[in-house]
Design a protein around this motif. Sequence first.
Motif, PDB file in Angstrom:
ATOM      1  N   CYS A  94      41.409  28.226  45.618  1.00  0.00           N
ATOM      2  CA  CYS A  94      40.429  27.882  44.583  1.00  0.00           C
ATOM      3  C   CYS A  94      40.986  28.262  43.216  1.00  0.00           C
ATOM      4  O   CYS A  94      41.357  29.422  42.994  1.00  0.00           O
ATOM      5  CB  CYS A  94      39.124  28.613  44.851  1.00  0.00           C
ATOM      6  SG  CYS A  94      37.839  28.308  43.616  1.00  0.00           S
ATOM      7  N   THR A 146      41.559  31.900  37.061  1.00  0.00           N
ATOM      8  CA  THR A 146      41.390  32.636  38.309  1.00  0.00           C
ATOM      9  C   THR A 146      41.919  31.797  39.460  1.00  0.00           C
ATOM     10  O   THR A 146      41.792  30.563  39.463  1.00  0.00           O
ATOM     11  CB  THR A 146      39.913  32.985  38.593  1.00  0.00           C
ATOM     12  OG1 THR A 146      39.136  31.787  38.615  1.00  0.00           O
ATOM     13  CG2 THR A 146      39.372  33.933  37.542  1.00  0.00           C
ATOM     14  N   HIS A 187      42.034  32.054  43.796  1.00  0.00           N
ATOM     15  CA  HIS A 187      41.546  32.785  44.967  1.00  0.00           C
ATOM     16  C   HIS A 187      42.132  32.166  46.225  1.00  0.00           C
ATOM     17  O   HIS A 187      42.090  30.946  46.412  1.00  0.00           O
ATOM     18  CB  HIS A 187      40.011  32.730  45.019  1.00  0.00           C
ATOM     19  CG  HIS A 187      39.417  33.504  46.152  1.00  0.00           C
ATOM     20  ND1 HIS A 187      39.262  32.963  47.405  1.00  0.00           N
ATOM     21  CD2 HIS A 187      38.961  34.780  46.221  1.00  0.00           C
ATOM     22  CE1 HIS A 187      38.709  33.867  48.212  1.00  0.00           C
ATOM     23  NE2 HIS A 187      38.527  34.976  47.514  1.00  0.00           N
ATOM     24  N   SER A 196      40.503  42.339  46.026  1.00  0.00           N
ATOM     25  CA  SER A 196      40.943  41.904  47.348  1.00  0.00           C
ATOM     26  C   SER A 196      39.996  42.441  48.413  1.00  0.00           C
ATOM     27  O   SER A 196      39.442  43.536  48.265  1.00  0.00           O
ATOM     28  CB  SER A 196      42.373  42.408  47.604  1.00  0.00           C
ATOM     29  OG  SER A 196      42.893  41.860  48.800  1.00  0.00           O
ATOM     30  N   THR A 211      42.231  37.282  48.360  1.00  0.00           N
ATOM     31  CA  THR A 211      42.582  37.972  47.120  1.00  0.00           C
ATOM     32  C   THR A 211      42.357  37.030  45.949  1.00  0.00           C
ATOM     33  O   THR A 211      42.659  35.836  46.039  1.00  0.00           O
ATOM     34  CB  THR A 211      44.057  38.430  47.139  1.00  0.00           C
ATOM     35  OG1 THR A 211      44.256  39.312  48.243  1.00  0.00           O
ATOM     36  CG2 THR A 211      44.421  39.151  45.844  1.00  0.00           C
ATOM     37  N   CYS A 212      41.825  37.579  44.874  1.00  0.00           N
ATOM     38  CA  CYS A 212      41.570  36.792  43.666  1.00  0.00           C
ATOM     39  C   CYS A 212      42.258  37.465  42.484  1.00  0.00           C
ATOM     40  O   CYS A 212      42.026  38.642  42.218  1.00  0.00           O
ATOM     41  CB  CYS A 212      40.071  36.672  43.412  1.00  0.00           C
ATOM     42  SG  CYS A 212      39.657  35.728  41.914  1.00  0.00           S
ATOM     43  N   ARG A 222      42.904  37.306  38.335  1.00  0.00           N
ATOM     44  CA  ARG A 222      42.261  36.814  37.113  1.00  0.00           C
ATOM     45  C   ARG A 222      43.154  37.116  35.915  1.00  0.00           C
ATOM     46  O   ARG A 222      43.572  38.252  35.711  1.00  0.00           O
ATOM     47  CB  ARG A 222      40.901  37.484  36.911  1.00  0.00           C
ATOM     48  CG  ARG A 222      40.192  37.137  35.607  1.00  0.00           C
ATOM     49  CD  ARG A 222      38.917  37.960  35.492  1.00  0.00           C
ATOM     50  NE  ARG A 222      38.146  37.646  34.302  1.00  0.00           N
ATOM     51  CZ  ARG A 222      38.350  38.187  33.105  1.00  0.00           C
ATOM     52  NH1 ARG A 222      39.323  39.080  32.933  1.00  0.00           N
ATOM     53  NH2 ARG A 222      37.594  37.857  32.071  1.00  0.00           N
TER      54      ARG A 222
END
Length: 496
Positions: free
Chosen positions: A389, A406, A408, A457, A466-467, A469
């Motif tokens: 994403c 971001t 993900h 995460s 995990t994302c 940013r």
Amino acid sequence: MTARETSRILLVDDTEQNRYVLSRILARAGLEVEQVTTGREALERVKDCPDLVILDVKLPDISGYEVCRRIKTDPVTRAVPVLQISASFVSNESKVQALEGGADGYLTHPIDATVLVATVKSLLRLKQAELISRQSAQQWQSTVDALPEYLVLLDTENKVVRCNRAFVELSGKRFSDVIGQDGIAILQQVLGRADFLSHTETARYVAEQQHGATWFLVTADAVMTGEQRFGSIVVLTNITERKLAEETLRHTEKLAATGRLAQTIAHEINNPLEALTNLIYLSAHTADQNEIQGYLQQATRELERVAKITKQILSFHRENKIPVELDFQDMVKSVLALYVIQLEAKHITVDYKKGPPLSIHGFPGELRQVFANLIGNAIDASPDRGSVCVRIRAGSAHGVPGAVFTIHDEGPGIPKELRNRVLEPFFTTKELKGTGLGLWLANSLVTKHRGSLRFRSRRASGGAGTCFRVFLPVGAPAALKAGAGEQRSQELIKER
């Protein structure tokens, strides 16, 4: 050791009765007494540095005032305390003359025994305190002289109070030409700036600063006693080798990233080259001019595809000397296009929402490197037939407007015990497949652009992933250049 065990008193008086009485009083107090009768003898014996001189004002050869003055002006004996005594000169004017001449105390006959002993012991304690103070100063100076950092202590008027040998050598001056001089002027000379001193009145100042070919880490703190500020201490650390090493690592990681994209580029270029070969062959074996023109037009389009792909890969190496205005959406989209083959190989779906149009200022090659690292990591972490994403939106940080990126993934997440090390150089969970420099490089480049890199995460079953940013401000190029050397702490957002 106590005064009773060590103190030596030099008694200077030409009157035998006075010497007898005073020496008996001092001996009963446990003090060792040596007696002389003239000023010349006193000046000779004081070179042995007794603990105290009791000096009569009226001597047969040299005035006691003059003897005291010579003792206090000689570098060898100036630390020896002098107690002047007199039976003749008892006026306040005489006391003032003695004290202004360097005497540490003044008593007149008749002298009470308890007053004499108390005065002597008070002067001995004062000498001991001064000795300890001098030793502490010498220890401090020896300690800071041994340090490789450059230290300078300034008073409230920014005059140099103390500094170490390294700072004197850095300034190119003599020690005597630095102490007491304008610290702002000296720092301006060695560092190229000194305006940061104004920050020490309210907070600690830490920043990287380049002057010529040398990089310094500048740390400046206020010197406080309670609520009162007495000056500032500035510490300069030469970090040139570290900066060169970091630049080498950045270049190494950039080459490694290019290598990882080589397979994609080769595949993308191979297709139009095969088509181009076929079109040229058909053109050479066809007599119909209309068909030849059609083949050549198709060949031109294939060449344009090759040129576009080549331009994309070259952008990772092209360096800009000044920041330029960038279309945030187009930049992210162009990086995503380079990972089509990897996405298709793992059957990964990209959920991409670009959001509103956003423009930022920065160095395009460096920012592409940031997004390439994050996108590549997300693909590596994602399972087959998973999804990634990607979102782009407007945002702000500490009141500063900017753009937020971001990404993900649905990977297994980062183990809790490893999260504090994710942004360290050479740390990798990919074993021989990774250099361990990707996220470290991304973090340093985002920091250079006065932005922030954060992540969260999770490793919970059914919701792992995990994302990352990235926030980048929409400041002007001048603001970006001015802040390139600032050190800013990076906050890590961990498992919620």
